[in-house]
Write a protein that holds these residues in place. Sequence first.
Motif, mmCIF file in Angstrom:
data_model
loop_
_atom_site.group_PDB
_atom_site.id
_atom_site.type_symbol
_atom_site.label_atom_id
_atom_site.label_comp_id
_atom_site.label_asym_id
_atom_site.label_seq_id
_atom_site.Cartn_x
_atom_site.Cartn_y
_atom_site.Cartn_z
ATOM 1 N N ARG A 1 -2.731 35.116 34.732
ATOM 2 C CA ARG A 1 -4.001 34.433 35.028
ATOM 3 C C ARG A 1 -4.755 35.144 36.143
ATOM 4 N N LEU B 1 -5.085 28.816 48.090
ATOM 5 C CA LEU B 1 -5.571 28.706 46.721
ATOM 6 C C LEU B 1 -6.962 29.313 46.638
ATOM 7 N N ASP C 1 -9.745 29.872 43.685
ATOM 8 C CA ASP C 1 -10.034 29.547 42.279
ATOM 9 C C ASP C 1 -8.783 29.005 41.581
ATOM 10 N N THR C 2 -8.109 28.109 42.240
ATOM 11 C CA THR C 2 -6.872 27.437 41.767
ATOM 12 C C THR C 2 -5.666 28.374 41.660
ATOM 13 N N LEU C 3 -5.815 29.626 42.074
ATOM 14 C CA LEU C 3 -4.689 30.560 41.988
ATOM 15 C C LEU C 3 -4.102 30.786 43.379
#
Lengths: 459, 266
Positions: free
Chosen positions: B47, B217, B219-221
């Motif tokens: 991802r 985190l 962008d949610t990564l």
Amino acid sequence: MSFSPNGRWSGPADSMRPKRAGGGPSAAIIPALACLFAFLAGTTPWVNATEEAVTISGRLQLSADYALDRASVQGDPELNARLILDDRRTAWDLHAWIEGYWTWTDDDQQALAVKYFDRVYGNESRPLDLKELYGERRLAAIDWRLGLQRIAWGRLDEFPINDLFNPWDYDRFIVKPMEERKLGVPAVSATLGREEWSTQLVWAPWLVPYRLPDAGSRWAVTATELEPDLPARTLANGALGARVQRLGEIEGALTLFHGFDPRPVFGVRAGDNGLEPVPAFHRITSVGLDASAVVGPVSLRAEAAWTGNRTFNTRRELWPAPLPAAGNTDLTDGIEVRRDTLDYGIAADYRPFEDGLLTLQAQQTAICSRPDTLYEHARETLLWANLKVDWLNQKIETNLNLALNPEHAAGMLRAGIAYVFSDSWKTSLTALFFHGPPPSLFGRYAMNDQITWAVVYRW
Amino acid sequence: MNNFRRKTKKQAVAALGLLTALCLVATQALAMTGREIYEQVHALRIRALDRQTTFTMTLFDKGGTTRSRTATEYSKKAGEAGYKVLVVFQTPPDLSDVGFLIHARTFADRDLWAYFPEFKRIRRIPTTSQDDSFFGSDFSYDDFGGPPNLDDYAFTLLREEVQEGRACYLVEVVPKIQRKWSRYQAWVDKELFVHRKIIYYREQEPYRIGTFTAIRLVDTLPTAFRMEMHNLKTTHRTEVTLEDIRYHTQHPDELFTQRALERAGR
């Protein structure tokens, strides 16, 4: 006139050097390129005008040679300054690379004179060397480059077979990295890319001659400095080339070149002392292939080229050994022969251990229908081995380089060590040894064994 | 007597129940195998493949002197199991515009090239060099590549441990392919599935320790903004600090060509 004990010319070379009045065609190249630069900078739209779009980098190097043979011509301590400017504020990226070489004791040096682009000799008194000066436009599918540039074709080290566009400066060429030997040529080049294919087309409208060291200097290869009459600067005398490359498991390229042979060769002409060797320029056509592939832990590179009509000298002793002092009545016009050649070579890069890189290279030139009068054998071989090892996370760099030309029992050994003080400062010590008969590639410098110390500052 | 027996029986049932409950909790905690944990790590790395990162790499030698490099990494997912990476150095001066390109057709099959402006030539690098020092640092070329091929490794969950205050899986990874290390032990964050710490071994000796901190985190990564690799043999260490990172970049394919490598990604 006299000869130095090492057999090199040590007379007043200036007395034989044709004095030049005015700039001539060489002087026209630089203003023409400067105008091109100004035009491109002034007429193209501004894009991404950020401060980082202009970068200036450079290098200062102070070096001194210690000649191991005290009877040889001594070198001078030298300051080398390099300035590289990149301006990316316009749609045309502008790039300039200039170098200066100032020696301690050469009183003839003209502090800001630029080396000639139309003369073989007389460049040592002109310290500035314009390596590159071009504008580049990058579009999605094609890159255009206009101006003084160096083209890098082929895959072998030191003597690449298909790298024919840029002649070399033979002053200390053997101690310089290959790209630093090359002279920029005014050219238009276009590079097109499509998926795994890439094509580069190059047109160099003007001949830029190779440069030879002045007679009497440490790295001189001729005893005289008879300046040649260069081929007329007409479009018919330009050089054309194309290279088509394909990526894949085996990466390969086909290269075509038609232009003047960049390797030095001599004809004869009447000079002050009778018939004397004069640098000559002959057109060649070359068709080449090169490829690279990875086989296990080894990275392989190979090149081959067929070249039509390459010129060789039957009197190889003219280069570099000095001629008799006067009246070379034994010279005739017939010292040049033209033959087709096939060059081929292969190189392998291998890491025997971490931070160590071993390069082995072998290449040969086969001369078709070789006449017995040639110094070169029907097959001339050049073997290279290079071991580069970095220590303490690249704080210490060592390099051992061995070159052999077995047909003439000639060779070169170079051993260097460098210590990196910081990101900018570095110092190095390099020992260089030559062996072989005087006309051979390495033997011609047999008196030039030396140790070089250098300190380098980069920014 | 009967009362005593009944009481003892009740206690035994309760103890058994408690034991069963404990076993269930423990089983649930260890429900994931080492491979499954790494599948999670792998999925996250995939991802994160579409990105652009600017980083500073500082090299510390045992004498205390430092050298630093700044570089930009461009990365892109290519197909189901492939990716492309371009790394270009900005500083120091002798590394300026030096570049490194990876084309991974699959996670197990990739081509590597390096470009050195000084030589104006692109060189292919054997994948066996992936464990070599990345430009004098204690990181390897592989540390700057994409995710590995999971089938080339065996994963064993050793236990759970708290690392820097975070609950982690301690997984041992043993390569089935030729690598210059024999195994590594990794502390994988139980919640985020990113590495917190790695110890590499050559034979039985640990030789390299990596720590990954300042995880935030983006962008949610989950992203480690500070990575350190310490070479125990040389006592040299390297610190990588992310200056900027952007995910979900949609870099064009033209950025990952030899032309782009030669022009330093411009």
